[in-house]
Design a protein around this motif. Structure first.
Motif, PDB file in Angstrom:
ATOM      1  N   ALA A 239      41.306  37.550  64.616  1.00  0.00           N
ATOM      2  CA  ALA A 239      40.773  36.944  63.401  1.00  0.00           C
ATOM      3  C   ALA A 239      39.947  37.948  62.598  1.00  0.00           C
ATOM      4  O   ALA A 239      40.036  38.023  61.368  1.00  0.00           O
ATOM      5  N   LEU A 240      39.160  38.747  63.317  1.00  0.00           N
ATOM      6  CA  LEU A 240      38.360  39.765  62.638  1.00  0.00           C
ATOM      7  C   LEU A 240      39.244  40.824  61.996  1.00  0.00           C
ATOM      8  O   LEU A 240      38.957  41.305  60.885  1.00  0.00           O
ATOM      9  N   GLU A 241      40.343  41.196  62.698  1.00  0.00           N
ATOM     10  CA  GLU A 241      41.263  42.176  62.126  1.00  0.00           C
ATOM     11  C   GLU A 241      41.891  41.622  60.854  1.00  0.00           C
ATOM     12  O   GLU A 241      42.025  42.329  59.844  1.00  0.00           O
ATOM     13  N   GLY A 242      42.326  40.308  60.914  1.00  0.00           N
ATOM     14  CA  GLY A 242      42.886  39.700  59.712  1.00  0.00           C
ATOM     15  C   GLY A 242      41.883  39.648  58.573  1.00  0.00           C
ATOM     16  O   GLY A 242      42.209  39.953  57.416  1.00  0.00           O
ATOM     17  N   ALA A 243      40.657  39.264  58.917  1.00  0.00           N
ATOM     18  CA  ALA A 243      39.614  39.212  57.888  1.00  0.00           C
ATOM     19  C   ALA A 243      39.324  40.601  57.337  1.00  0.00           C
ATOM     20  O   ALA A 243      39.087  40.767  56.124  1.00  0.00           O
ATOM     21  N   LYS A 244      39.379  41.602  58.223  1.00  0.00           N
ATOM     22  CA  LYS A 244      39.133  42.974  57.777  1.00  0.00           C
ATOM     23  C   LYS A 244      40.224  43.431  56.820  1.00  0.00           C
ATOM     24  O   LYS A 244      39.949  44.049  55.776  1.00  0.00           O
ATOM     25  N   THR A 245      41.502  43.124  57.182  1.00  0.00           N
ATOM     26  CA  THR A 245      42.616  43.501  56.304  1.00  0.00           C
ATOM     27  C   THR A 245      42.497  42.807  54.947  1.00  0.00           C
ATOM     28  O   THR A 245      42.665  43.424  53.881  1.00  0.00           O
ATOM     29  N   GLU A 246      42.208  41.488  55.008  1.00  0.00           N
ATOM     30  CA  GLU A 246      42.051  40.739  53.761  1.00  0.00           C
ATOM     31  C   GLU A 246      40.898  41.293  52.936  1.00  0.00           C
ATOM     32  O   GLU A 246      40.980  41.388  51.708  1.00  0.00           O
ATOM     33  N   LEU A 247      39.818  41.650  53.621  1.00  0.00           N
ATOM     34  CA  LEU A 247      38.676  42.220  52.910  1.00  0.00           C
ATOM     35  C   LEU A 247      39.035  43.557  52.271  1.00  0.00           C
ATOM     36  O   LEU A 247      38.590  43.853  51.137  1.00  0.00           O
ATOM     37  N   GLU A 248      39.853  44.356  52.981  1.00  0.00           N
ATOM     38  CA  GLU A 248      40.290  45.626  52.395  1.00  0.00           C
ATOM     39  C   GLU A 248      41.116  45.383  51.137  1.00  0.00           C
ATOM     40  O   GLU A 248      40.946  46.075  50.126  1.00  0.00           O
ATOM     41  N   TYR A 249      42.053  44.391  51.213  1.00  0.00           N
ATOM     42  CA  TYR A 249      42.832  44.058  50.021  1.00  0.00           C
ATOM     43  C   TYR A 249      41.920  43.607  48.884  1.00  0.00           C
ATOM     44  O   TYR A 249      42.110  43.992  47.712  1.00  0.00           O
ATOM     45  N   ARG A 250      40.954  42.762  49.240  1.00  0.00           N
ATOM     46  CA  ARG A 250      40.039  42.284  48.209  1.00  0.00           C
ATOM     47  C   ARG A 250      39.218  43.430  47.624  1.00  0.00           C
ATOM     48  O   ARG A 250      38.919  43.448  46.420  1.00  0.00           O
ATOM     49  N   ILE A 251      38.859  44.366  48.463  1.00  0.00           N
ATOM     50  CA  ILE A 251      38.093  45.521  47.963  1.00  0.00           C
ATOM     51  C   ILE A 251      38.932  46.323  46.982  1.00  0.00           C
ATOM     52  O   ILE A 251      38.445  46.778  45.938  1.00  0.00           O
ATOM     53  N   VAL A 252      40.240  46.499  47.339  1.00  0.00           N
ATOM     54  CA  VAL A 252      41.136  47.217  46.425  1.00  0.00           C
ATOM     55  C   VAL A 252      41.244  46.472  45.102  1.00  0.00           C
ATOM     56  O   VAL A 252      41.169  47.074  44.006  1.00  0.00           O
ATOM     57  N   ASP A 253      41.416  45.121  45.201  1.00  0.00           N
ATOM     58  CA  ASP A 253      41.501  44.322  43.974  1.00  0.00           C
ATOM     59  C   ASP A 253      40.213  44.427  43.152  1.00  0.00           C
ATOM     60  O   ASP A 253      40.252  44.529  41.911  1.00  0.00           O
ATOM     61  N   VAL A 254      39.091  44.379  43.870  1.00  0.00           N
ATOM     62  CA  VAL A 254      37.807  44.484  43.168  1.00  0.00           C
ATOM     63  C   VAL A 254      37.661  45.850  42.500  1.00  0.00           C
ATOM     64  O   VAL A 254      37.156  45.963  41.366  1.00  0.00           O
ATOM     65  N   LYS A 255      38.149  46.897  43.189  1.00  0.00           N
ATOM     66  CA  LYS A 255      38.082  48.237  42.589  1.00  0.00           C
ATOM     67  C   LYS A 255      38.932  48.298  41.331  1.00  0.00           C
ATOM     68  O   LYS A 255      38.508  48.850  40.294  1.00  0.00           O
ATOM     69  N   LYS A 256      40.165  47.719  41.439  1.00  0.00           N
ATOM     70  CA  LYS A 256      41.020  47.707  40.247  1.00  0.00           C
ATOM     71  C   LYS A 256      40.360  46.914  39.119  1.00  0.00           C
ATOM     72  O   LYS A 256      40.365  47.342  37.951  1.00  0.00           O
ATOM     73  N   ALA A 257      39.804  45.735  39.478  1.00  0.00           N
ATOM     74  CA  ALA A 257      39.135  44.925  38.467  1.00  0.00           C
ATOM     75  C   ALA A 257      37.953  45.663  37.861  1.00  0.00           C
ATOM     76  O   ALA A 257      37.708  45.597  36.639  1.00  0.00           O
ATOM     77  N   ASN A 258      37.216  46.381  38.729  1.00  0.00           N
ATOM     78  CA  ASN A 258      36.073  47.152  38.216  1.00  0.00           C
ATOM     79  C   ASN A 258      36.537  48.251  37.269  1.00  0.00           C
ATOM     80  O   ASN A 258      35.894  48.523  36.230  1.00  0.00           O
ATOM     81  N   GLU A 259      37.666  48.917  37.645  1.00  0.00           N
ATOM     82  CA  GLU A 259      38.188  49.968  36.762  1.00  0.00           C
ATOM     83  C   GLU A 259      38.621  49.371  35.423  1.00  0.00           C
ATOM     84  O   GLU A 259      38.330  49.927  34.352  1.00  0.00           O
ATOM     85  N   GLU A 260      39.361  48.222  35.504  1.00  0.00           N
ATOM     86  CA  GLU A 260      39.783  47.581  34.270  1.00  0.00           C
ATOM     87  C   GLU A 260      38.587  47.125  33.436  1.00  0.00           C
ATOM     88  O   GLU A 260      38.564  47.259  32.207  1.00  0.00           O
ATOM     89  N   LEU A 261      37.579  46.582  34.158  1.00  0.00           N
ATOM     90  CA  LEU A 261      36.376  46.162  33.446  1.00  0.00           C
ATOM     91  C   LEU A 261      35.663  47.341  32.807  1.00  0.00           C
ATOM     92  O   LEU A 261      35.157  47.249  31.677  1.00  0.00           O
ATOM     93  N   SER A 262      35.647  48.482  33.543  1.00  0.00           N
ATOM     94  CA  SER A 262      35.018  49.682  32.974  1.00  0.00           C
ATOM     95  C   SER A 262      35.766  50.136  31.723  1.00  0.00           C
ATOM     96  O   SER A 262      35.138  50.507  30.709  1.00  0.00           O
ATOM     97  N   ASP A 263      37.141  50.115  31.804  1.00  0.00           N
ATOM     98  CA  ASP A 263      37.930  50.495  30.622  1.00  0.00           C
ATOM     99  C   ASP A 263      37.660  49.538  29.457  1.00  0.00           C
ATOM    100  O   ASP A 263      37.491  49.962  28.300  1.00  0.00           O
ATOM    101  N   THR A 264      37.612  48.233  29.791  1.00  0.00           N
ATOM    102  CA  THR A 264      37.350  47.245  28.755  1.00  0.00           C
ATOM    103  C   THR A 264      35.976  47.443  28.125  1.00  0.00           C
ATOM    104  O   THR A 264      35.804  47.360  26.890  1.00  0.00           O
ATOM    105  N   LEU A 265      34.985  47.698  29.026  1.00  0.00           N
ATOM    106  CA  LEU A 265      33.634  47.928  28.512  1.00  0.00           C
ATOM    107  C   LEU A 265      33.583  49.164  27.628  1.00  0.00           C
ATOM    108  O   LEU A 265      32.875  49.194  26.599  1.00  0.00           O
ATOM    109  N   GLU A 266      34.341  50.209  28.040  1.00  0.00           N
ATOM    110  CA  GLU A 266      34.358  51.427  27.225  1.00  0.00           C
ATOM    111  C   GLU A 266      34.990  51.145  25.867  1.00  0.00           C
ATOM    112  O   GLU A 266      34.492  51.601  24.812  1.00  0.00           O
ATOM    113  N   LYS A 267      36.106  50.374  25.884  1.00  0.00           N
ATOM    114  CA  LYS A 267      36.747  50.017  24.624  1.00  0.00           C
ATOM    115  C   LYS A 267      35.818  49.166  23.757  1.00  0.00           C
ATOM    116  O   LYS A 267      35.726  49.363  22.533  1.00  0.00           O
ATOM    117  N   LEU A 268      35.129  48.215  24.435  1.00  0.00           N
ATOM    118  CA  LEU A 268      34.175  47.390  23.695  1.00  0.00           C
ATOM    119  C   LEU A 268      33.054  48.228  23.093  1.00  0.00           C
ATOM    120  O   LEU A 268      32.602  47.975  21.969  1.00  0.00           O
TER     121      LEU A 268
END
Length: 362
Positions: A239-268
């Motif tokens: 269960a911890l391994e599954g949660a860890k994998t899911e957390l890694e995916y979420r971290i990647v998604d959060v990083k992508k979202a942060n990058e997109e948000l940074s680009d959006t903020l820069e454009k704004l």
């Protein structure tokens, strides 16, 4: 005790079993030796009492008739008892006697009678037993019988018992040692197997391993509970391994979202800067248009007045050149020039004030 606690369980079992068995057999042997010592001693004393009573009964006549030869002949019967080394007959009044009435010594050179044996007593000193018994006739003490008996047979008997008990102790210790080996295989082996598996699992972190169950006793139940614990740990680990994998995916998604948000903020930010700049320019344009409108009015008035004065001056010059200038025309020109000059000066001052205000705003 601390050293015993830190020993391996096999040694603990062996020490416990062998030590308990040895201690129990040793205590039993000591009790048996004490019982046999008392029993053999009492038997020896009874035998000595019986012999002395026989000798005393057979010596009453010799004492009554003061026949020491007969008394010594009676004592010679003790040669049939090799343990009795000295036997002495004393008259009734021992304190006044100069020595024994009759005596017997298995070896006269070594075994001699004491001068006075003392009263009725029994004592065991080192390697001999001394016994003094009154000789009675018709209920009256007529003499004393003193006997010294060696304890060689007593020592041999007790030594034999001690040897047998020592052999029994050794045999019991050997049997206990063999039994401890059997119990080690039955009790210690599953525990050692459990310990080995625990160390292996701790080192490899492989919670899929299971400890083989041998018996259905407390150790068996312990192994069952240990295996259940391993299964639960495995489930939690997965269960911890599954949660860890899911957390890694979420971290990647959060990083992508942060990058997109940074680009959006820069454009704004850039858009905001552009909007601010545009707003500044629009404001500046409105300001300039307003100021231009404000300045245009007095300048326009001044230009109109100047152009009127210029046209009138040209007309006045033509009239003067053709000698058609009259006083009335000159007066009208002077009035117009005065009015036009005043209008031009007023509007130019107004324009100058507006320009000064624009400089302060800038």
């Amino acid at each position: 005790m601390k050293t015993y606690r830190n020993r391996p369980i096999r040694q603990k079992l062996m020490i416990a079993i062998v030590g308990t068995s040895g201690l129990a057999v040793l205590l039993s042997s000591l009790l048996f030796m004490g019982y046999q010592w008392v029993k053999v001693r009492d038997s020896m004393l009874e035998n000595v009492d019986a012999v002395m009573m026989i000798i005393g009964s057979n010596s009453t006549a010799a004492l009554s008739f003061s026949d020491s030869a007969a008394a010594e002949q009676t004592l010679e019967a003790l040669r049939a008892k090799p343990q009795i080394e000295v036997a002495c007959i004393y008259p009734r009044d021992v304190s006044t006697s100069a020595g024994p009435f009759a005596s017997y010594g298995r070896d006269p050179a070594l075994h001699k009678c004491p001068v006075q044996p003392g009263g009725d007593s029994v004592s065991i000193l080192q390697s001999k037993l001394t016994h003094t018994l009154p000789i009675t006739l018709a209920g009256e003490v007529i003499g004393w019988l003193y006997v010294e008996r060696n304890l060689e047979d007593f020592r041999q008997t007790m030594t034999g018992y001690a040897g047998l008990l020592l052999l029994a102790v050794l045999l019991s210790l050997m049997m206990a040692y063999g039994l401890s080996g059997l119990l080690q295989r039955v009790i210690a082996l599953p525990i050692l197997t459990l310990s080995v598996f625990a160390e292996k699992i701790s080192a490899s972190k492989d919670f899929s391993l299971r400890v083989p169950k041998g018996n259905r006793d407390e150790v068996g139940r312990l192994i069952d509970n240990f295996n259940i614990m391993l299964e639960q740990i495995g489930i939690r680990d997965r269960a911890l391994e599954g949660a860890k994998t899911e957390l890694e995916y979420r971290i990647v998604d959060v990083k992508k979202a942060n990058e997109e948000l940074s680009d959006t903020l820069e454009k704004l930010r850039l858009t905001q800067e552009q909007l601010v700049q545009t707003e500044k320019m629009a404001s500046l344009g409105g300001l300039v248009a307003g100021i231009a409108h404000e300045i245009n009015t007095p300048i326009g008035v001044g230009v109109t007045a100047a152009s009127t004065l210029h046209a009138k001056t040209l007309s006045m010059g033509r009239e003067y050149a053709s000698n058609e200038l009259t006083n009335t025309g000159l007066k009208r020109y002077v009035d117009l020039a005065s009015q036009s000059s005043e209008i031009i000066l007023t509007n130019l001052n107004r324009a100058a004030e507006l320009i000064q205000s624009f400089k302060q705003v800038a």
